[in-house]
Scaffold this active site. Sequence first.
Site, short mmCIF file in Angstrom:
data_model
loop_
_atom_site.label_atom_id
_atom_site.label_comp_id
_atom_site.label_asym_id
_atom_site.label_seq_id
_atom_site.Cartn_x
_atom_site.Cartn_y
_atom_site.Cartn_z
N ASP A 11 0.76 -1.21 0.14
CA ASP A 11 0.17 -0.08 0.06
C ASP A 11 0.90 1.05 0.06
O ASP A 11 2.16 1.19 0.26
CB ASP A 11 -0.91 -0.12 1.34
CG ASP A 11 -1.76 1.14 1.50
OD1 ASP A 11 -2.59 1.64 0.38
OD2 ASP A 11 -1.85 1.87 2.36
N ASP A 13 0.08 5.20 0.97
CA ASP A 13 0.07 6.07 2.02
C ASP A 13 -0.10 5.23 3.63
O ASP A 13 -0.95 4.58 3.83
CB ASP A 13 -1.16 7.11 2.03
CG ASP A 13 -0.78 7.91 1.01
OD1 ASP A 13 -0.64 8.89 0.87
OD2 ASP A 13 -1.67 7.48 -0.08
N ASP A 170 -1.59 -0.77 5.89
CA ASP A 170 -1.60 -0.37 7.05
C ASP A 170 -3.43 -0.30 7.52
O ASP A 170 -3.71 0.57 8.23
CB ASP A 170 -0.98 1.12 7.34
CG ASP A 170 -1.67 2.16 6.53
OD1 ASP A 170 -1.98 1.98 5.32
OD2 ASP A 170 -1.87 3.37 7.05
#
Length: 228
Positions: A11, A13, A170
Amino acid sequence: MTPSNSSVLFDLDGTLIDTAPDFHRVINLLLREEDRAPVSYDFLRTYVSNGARAMVAAAFNLAEDDQKFDKLHQRMLTLYLDNLNQDSKLFEGIAPCLNWLQEQAIPWGIVTNKPEIYTRPLLHSLGLDKTASTVICPDHVTHRKPHPEALFKACQEIDREPRACIYVGDHIRDIEAGKRANMLTIAAGYGYLNANEDPKTWQADYLINSSANLLPLLESLYRDTPQT
């Protein structure tokens, strides 16, 4: 899972790049334009992984169906495009991790819900556009994560079977997408977690609480996993 048949996908950000400082700056620029008080970095950080709409709604304490919302949201996106990489940077330990993957001839890539118009300039500014083997944005697929379509597309681009790949994220949607794609999943507990969120509940295969722990984990996985 061996270097010759595997890949590591990230991922963006909150996992690969720490973009929260620039989002914080942009949101406060927008608040200033609207004669509103600034919000703290710690407050905004918990909303970053939920996207621009969530950040605007939280900063202005505004429902997304409010008549003022769409104008604020569009203005925020314009400001962000102009401030993509003032302070954004790779998380600690990520650069050595990417270097190690390249040394091992393990392709790595990015699968993100961040639109390409923001993703590509950000990667270019950090010199990642030339080293990532694949970059999949929502522009390239029909369904966003947690649907696994983007992960499948990334695997097609780099000629890897999903079951031999690793996905690091995250947010619970990242882990759900990875599991639905039959990938090994790593939860980035250092990322932009929502308030009172416990990444242990995501049921990822592995959980790391520091980005510096990712490289040792990957080294262990490739060393200890039986060859297929």
